[in-house]
Design an enzyme around this catalytic site. Structure first.
Site, PDB file in Angstrom:
ATOM      1  N   THR A 176      77.264  60.102  -5.798  1.00 27.90           N
ATOM      2  CA  THR A 176      76.743  60.538  -7.098  1.00 27.90           C
ATOM      3  C   THR A 176      76.091  61.920  -7.017  1.00 27.90           C
ATOM      4  O   THR A 176      75.577  62.307  -5.953  1.00 27.90           O
ATOM      5  CB  THR A 176      75.693  59.498  -7.587  1.00 27.90           C
ATOM      6  OG1 THR A 176      74.920  60.066  -8.631  1.00 27.90           O
ATOM      7  CG2 THR A 176      74.733  59.083  -6.485  1.00 27.90           C
ATOM      8  N   ASP A 177      76.064  62.621  -8.155  1.00 23.59           N
ATOM      9  CA  ASP A 177      75.360  63.915  -8.203  1.00 23.59           C
ATOM     10  C   ASP A 177      73.854  63.735  -8.029  1.00 23.59           C
ATOM     11  O   ASP A 177      73.133  64.700  -7.779  1.00 23.59           O
ATOM     12  CB  ASP A 177      75.666  64.664  -9.514  1.00 23.59           C
ATOM     13  CG  ASP A 177      75.236  63.922 -10.784  1.00 23.59           C
ATOM     14  OD1 ASP A 177      74.773  62.768 -10.688  1.00 23.59           O
ATOM     15  OD2 ASP A 177      75.362  64.523 -11.878  1.00 23.59           O
ATOM     16  N   TYR A 191      67.430  54.498  -5.868  1.00 26.21           N
ATOM     17  CA  TYR A 191      68.884  54.470  -6.044  1.00 26.21           C
ATOM     18  C   TYR A 191      69.531  55.674  -5.352  1.00 26.21           C
ATOM     19  O   TYR A 191      70.406  55.522  -4.500  1.00 26.21           O
ATOM     20  CB  TYR A 191      69.256  54.457  -7.537  1.00 26.21           C
ATOM     21  CG  TYR A 191      70.705  54.818  -7.801  1.00 26.21           C
ATOM     22  CD1 TYR A 191      71.749  54.007  -7.347  1.00 26.21           C
ATOM     23  CD2 TYR A 191      71.050  55.991  -8.487  1.00 26.21           C
ATOM     24  CE1 TYR A 191      73.081  54.352  -7.568  1.00 26.21           C
ATOM     25  CE2 TYR A 191      72.380  56.339  -8.715  1.00 26.21           C
ATOM     26  CZ  TYR A 191      73.388  55.521  -8.250  1.00 26.21           C
ATOM     27  OH  TYR A 191      74.708  55.864  -8.468  1.00 26.21           O
TER      28      TYR A 191
HETATM   29  P1  NAD Z   1      78.487  49.044 -11.802  1.00 24.17           P
HETATM   30  O1  NAD Z   1      77.051  48.695 -11.621  1.00 24.17           O
HETATM   31  O2  NAD Z   1      79.115  48.937 -13.161  1.00 24.17           O
HETATM   32  O3  NAD Z   1      79.384  48.143 -10.827  1.00 24.17           O
HETATM   33  C1  NAD Z   1      79.059  47.902  -9.489  1.00 24.17           C
HETATM   34  C2  NAD Z   1      79.996  46.813  -8.976  1.00 24.17           C
HETATM   35  O4  NAD Z   1      79.704  46.578  -7.597  1.00 24.17           O
HETATM   36  C3  NAD Z   1      79.841  45.480  -9.712  1.00 24.17           C
HETATM   37  O5  NAD Z   1      81.100  44.954 -10.029  1.00 24.17           O
HETATM   38  C4  NAD Z   1      79.110  44.604  -8.690  1.00 24.17           C
HETATM   39  O6  NAD Z   1      79.396  43.223  -8.828  1.00 24.17           O
HETATM   40  C5  NAD Z   1      79.634  45.174  -7.380  1.00 24.17           C
HETATM   41  N1  NAD Z   1      78.729  44.918  -6.242  1.00 24.17           N
HETATM   42  C6  NAD Z   1      77.383  45.137  -6.186  1.00 24.17           C
HETATM   43  N2  NAD Z   1      76.904  44.755  -4.996  1.00 24.17           N
HETATM   44  C7  NAD Z   1      77.971  44.319  -4.261  1.00 24.17           C
HETATM   45  C8  NAD Z   1      78.118  43.818  -2.941  1.00 24.17           C
HETATM   46  N3  NAD Z   1      77.065  43.690  -2.119  1.00 24.17           N
HETATM   47  N4  NAD Z   1      79.348  43.476  -2.519  1.00 24.17           N
HETATM   48  C9  NAD Z   1      80.424  43.584  -3.343  1.00 24.17           C
HETATM   49  N5  NAD Z   1      80.340  44.032  -4.601  1.00 24.17           N
HETATM   50  C10 NAD Z   1      79.125  44.409  -5.052  1.00 24.17           C
HETATM   51  O7  NAD Z   1      78.643  50.504 -11.215  1.00 24.17           O
HETATM   52  P2  NAD Z   1      79.512  51.756 -11.690  1.00 24.17           P
HETATM   53  O8  NAD Z   1      78.767  52.493 -12.723  1.00 24.17           O
HETATM   54  O9  NAD Z   1      80.896  51.320 -11.919  1.00 24.17           O
HETATM   55  O10 NAD Z   1      79.455  52.660 -10.354  1.00 24.17           O
HETATM   56  C11 NAD Z   1      80.430  52.526  -9.345  1.00 24.17           C
HETATM   57  C12 NAD Z   1      80.135  53.487  -8.227  1.00 24.17           C
HETATM   58  O11 NAD Z   1      80.121  54.822  -8.718  1.00 24.17           O
HETATM   59  C13 NAD Z   1      78.768  53.278  -7.564  1.00 24.17           C
HETATM   60  O12 NAD Z   1      78.898  53.464  -6.190  1.00 24.17           O
HETATM   61  C14 NAD Z   1      77.890  54.338  -8.184  1.00 24.17           C
HETATM   62  O13 NAD Z   1      76.852  54.718  -7.311  1.00 24.17           O
HETATM   63  C15 NAD Z   1      78.898  55.460  -8.387  1.00 24.17           C
HETATM   64  N6  NAD Z   1      78.591  56.383  -9.483  1.00 24.17           N
HETATM   65  C16 NAD Z   1      78.376  55.905 -10.753  1.00 24.17           C
HETATM   66  C17 NAD Z   1      78.149  56.818 -11.790  1.00 24.17           C
HETATM   67  C18 NAD Z   1      77.947  56.352 -13.220  1.00 24.17           C
HETATM   68  O14 NAD Z   1      77.650  57.174 -14.085  1.00 24.17           O
HETATM   69  N7  NAD Z   1      78.119  55.083 -13.532  1.00 24.17           N
HETATM   70  C19 NAD Z   1      78.114  58.201 -11.526  1.00 24.17           C
HETATM   71  C20 NAD Z   1      78.327  58.628 -10.209  1.00 24.17           C
HETATM   72  C21 NAD Z   1      78.571  57.719  -9.206  1.00 24.17           C
END
Ligand code: NAD
Ligand code: TYD
Length: 345
Positions: A123-124, A147
């Site tokens: 992430t940024d 986080y």
């Molecule tokens: P989200 O919270 O919607 O989904 C996370 C998923 O991971 C869920 O399905 C959850 O059940 C699963 N999970 C959590 N713990 C787990 C474990 N121990 N084992 C297996 N599965 C597990 O998240 P998102 O928004 O889809 O983000 C996905 C990725 O992208 C993350 O790594 C996040 O840091 C990164 N990210 C998100 C954003 C954003 O704006 N949403 C921006 C940049 C980076």
């Protein structure tokens, strides 16, 4: 290609699986997801009925779960994480466990099974708040929330496996995503669904914090490029360059839904709230030719339409244990905001 997608039942992971089904229909995809509060099996329903996707419920921190899912896989995209800053402020234990220890377990098992790329989705927010200019991939990491600190730990560990073991790790640092199937704790889906229900929109602080909003499909396109063409041992920023204040986002949401401005409440700020994130994306555009294609207005229109057409998806979430979370996070803040508003009148 046989690909392991961890966290594929969440927001970006499920959008990535849908995107792959269209772009790489011959790939065999295994999703490993623990189905925490944020993971929804129905996000993958249409794909599971076809032959291209196998779903395994399991935890990336458990080597036995990972080993089973990774068998026969050539490459990994790791989306699995605890992802909500506000929850990390309340309790950081699961963040350190999944976002750091989980990455370690995946890397260890990948060493035994893998061969292709290990794409770590970061992430940024690992750069911390940037008051001026844009963060480049070689800038110092100054994460400020539990986080972002645990995400920084996870990606640094992944990169250490490249330096030490030559595990072909690529890291993507994406900016704030929005689009269909985002859990309604995050700003855009929370405000869209609250506005649709005539509920208050709790804007933190002065509403002037800035984020760079990236439509999820644009991010998925970048992630597929990085998986196929990213250079091992390299970090890539992925952002849309569409910087908006939270107040501007809120106003756009009110307009998209046709809700009145007086729904907005300025509530007590998030502790340690980062003021601004902004990315320099010249590396991913120059090396791989990636550019965002969906502007904020169009992306928000598509997103609002999805939430309008899929009320049952978010109503089920919001009427379940989410209510307790919402109460804990917002009820005192909203009450205090109302008292302030009354005094000002
Ligand atoms: P989200 O919270 O919607 O989904 C996370 C998923 O991971 C869920 O399905 C959850 O059940 C699963 N999970 C959590 N713990 C787990 C474990 N121990 N084992 C297996 N599965 C597990 O998240 P998102 O928004 O889809 O983000 C996905 C990725 O992208 C993350 O790594 C996040 O840091 C990164 N990210 C998100 C954003 C954003 O704006 N949403 C921006 C940049 C980076
Ligand atoms: P969020 O969607 O939680 O993403 P992140 O904190 O990871 O960037 O929040 C986006 C911005 O919106 C952030 O500046 C915090 C703000 N925000 C509010 O003002 N009110 C809210 O209820 C939420 C959830 C976020």
């Amino acid at each position: 290609m046989r690909l392991l997608v961890t966290g594929g039942a969440g927001f970006i992971g499920s959008n990535f699986c849908h995107y792959l089904a269209g772009e790489r229909p011959d790939w065999r995809v295994t999703v490993l997801d623990k189905l925490t509060y944020a993971g929804r099996r129905e996000n993958l329903e249409e794909l599971e009925s076809g032959k291209g996707l196998r779903f395994i419920q399991g935890d990336i921190c458990r080597p036995e779960d990972v080993a089973g899912a990774m068998e026969d896989c050539d490459a990994v995209v790791n989306f699995a994480a605890e992802t909500h800053v506000d929850r990390s402020i309340q309790d950081s234990a699961d963040f350190v466990r999944t976002d750091m220890e989980g990455v370690r377990v995946l890397l260890e098992e990948f060493g035994n099974h893998g061969g292709g790329t290990f794409l770590q989705v970061s992430t940024d927010e690992v750069y911390g708040s940037v008051e001026k200019g844009r963060s480049g991939e070689d800038d110092l990491l100054r994460p400020t929330s539990p986080y972002s600190a645990s995400k920084a730990g996870g990606e640094l560990l992944a990169m250490s496996y490249w330096h030490t073991h030559r595990t072909p790790v690529v890291v993507a640092r994406s900016s704030n995503n929005y689009g269909p199937r985002q859990y309604p704790e995050k700003l855009i889906p929370l405000f869209l669904t609250n506005a649709m229900d005539g509920q208050r929109l709790p804007l933190y602080g002065d509403g002037m914090n800035r984020r760079d909003w990236l439509y999820v499909e644009d991010n998925c396109r970048a992630l597929l490029l990085l998986l196929e063409e990213g250079r091992p041992g390299r970090v890539y920023n992925v952002g849309a360059g569409q910087e908006l204040t939270n107040l501007e986002v809120t106003e756009a949401i009110l307009e998209a839904v046709g809700a009145p401005r007086d729904l907005v409440s300025f509530v007590d700020d998030r502790p340690g709230h980062d003021r601004r994130y902004a990315l320099d994306v010249s590396r991913v555009s120059e090396e791989l030719g990636w550019r965002p294609e969906v502007g904020f207005q169009e992306g928000l229109r598509r997103t609002a339409q999805w939430y309008m057409e899929n009320r049952e998806w978010w109503e089920e979430i919001k009427s379940g244990r989410f209510r307790e979370y919402y109460q804990r996070m917002y009820s005192d803040r909203l009450r205090r905001a109302e008292q302030r508003e009354e005094k000002e009148l």
